[in-house]
Design an enzyme around this catalytic site. Structure first.
Site: not given
Ligand code: NAD
Length: 321
Positions: A18, A43, A148, A152, A191, A275
């Site tokens: 994206f 992708g 996650y 990061k 979302v 989370g």
């Protein structure tokens, strides 16, 4: 501060995804040669402007493929990742293998190549929970709520440390909730895309929690502007938030999409998910100051275009055998 440099050839990891694909198109417009490294796990090949970009289909965890993709490259935009806070709660090994080990393998290759700058896609998920709906700056406490986010944060810190040791400029960018054309539908990521896709399919959107949680919805075009700012700025070793600087509740987003798409499908509510933070709004003062970042889009103006893009995609999918 770092020296200003005219870049000629960019590697965009995750360039079929994206955000990466929007970035590729913009870099091509800027006159750079662009190489994409993507395993096409989420992708899509049709996202890559194929006549102008060199696509290397491969995994960032494969050192040989990574070394090949860095041939002649002087700037890297690292966007390849597994991109799901929710999925990372169960699939934390897979998450770390791509997001942490993949980044380390890329870093190793970068230190052996002729790369001058690394621009890194990090996330607002690195921050601790925030109980007030106030914008947070980059000094806000980093205590990720998900595997996650932990990955990061680790990736950012490795990159800052290793690039500094090798004299390579590095700019980690903490993207906030990014929306825009071309985001693939999954039940976990984005979302806006999830709610709009469900509503167009006649399904009422599900809000996790009471819907009062705030998010900073930022256009993919602004995220690309921030990446360009990071490329041009004489800056290294500093982390930047990239958002719109404006908070919107998830309930407001759902209601706006309901009103635009199908007013009969009122949102449903489900327990909050593990989370996920209460509030997440970017203070973008540093990006404005150092990267000359000026977000130009806002969600209310863009909502019509987002809905028509998703509607067109659903029509194409329906026509496929
Ligand atoms: P995306 O899933 O569309 O793009 C990720 C790309 O990485 C995909 O094209 C996928 O095929 C590729 N990829 C995944 N694993 C790979 C591997 N092992 N080797 C090579 N390629 C691999 O997601 P996106 O929303 O475009 O996210 C881009 C970056 O921005 C990610 O690093 C993500 O963590 C970060 N980010 C996104 C958001 C958001 O709201 N979309 C918010 C914060 C941070």
């Amino acid at each position: 501060m770092s020296k200003k440099f005219e870049y000629r050839r960019a590697l965009v990891t995750g360039g079929a995804g994206f955000i990466g694909s929007h970035l590729c198109r913009r870099l091509l417009k800027e006159g750079l040669e662009v190489v994409v490294l993507d395993d096409l796990s989420t992708g899509r090949i049709e996202n890559v402007p194929s006549s102008d970009c060199e696509l290397i289909q491969g995994d960032i965890r494969d050192p040989l493929v990574v070394a090949r993709s860095l041939d002649g490259v002087d700037i890297v935009f690292h966007n390849a990742a597994r991109v799901s806070v929710r999925a990372s709660n169960d699939q934390f090994v897979d998450d770390a293998q791509t997001n942490v080990m993949g980044t380390l393998i890329l870093l190793k290759s970068i230190t052996q190549a002729k790369v001058k700058k690394l621009v890194l896609a990090s996330s607002m998920a690195v921050y601790a929970d925030c109980q007030t709906a106030e914008p947070i700056d980059e000094d806000y406490h980093c205590k990720p709520l998900s595997p996650y986010g932990t990955g990061k944060l680790a990736m950012e810190r490795y990159a800052l440390q290793i690039c500094a040791a090798h004299g390579i400029d590095v700019v980690p960018l903490r993207y906030f909730n990014t929306y825009g054309p071309g985001q693939s539908f999954t039940p976990y990521v984005g979302v806006v895309t999830i709610f709009a896709t469900q509503l167009l399919q006649g399904i009422a959107p599900t809000i996790f929690g009471d819907g009062a949680q705030t998010r900073d919805f930022v256009s993919v075009h602004d995220i690309v502007r921030g990446n360009l700012g990071a490329m041009h700025a004489s800056v290294t070793g500093k982390v930047f938030n990239l958002g719109s600087g404006v908070g919107t509740t998830v309930r407001d987003i759902a209601n706006l999409l309901v009103e635009k798409i199908n007013p009969e499908l009122k949102p449903r509510y489900a327990p909050s998910q593990l989370g996920e933070t209460k509030n997440s709004i970017a203070n973008i003062a540093n990006a404005v100051k150092y990267l000359h970042y000026q977000p130009q889009s806002n969600f209310r103006d863009d909502v019509g275009e987002i809905i028509s893009g998703i509607r067109a995609k659903l029509c194409v999918a329906d026509r496929q055998p």
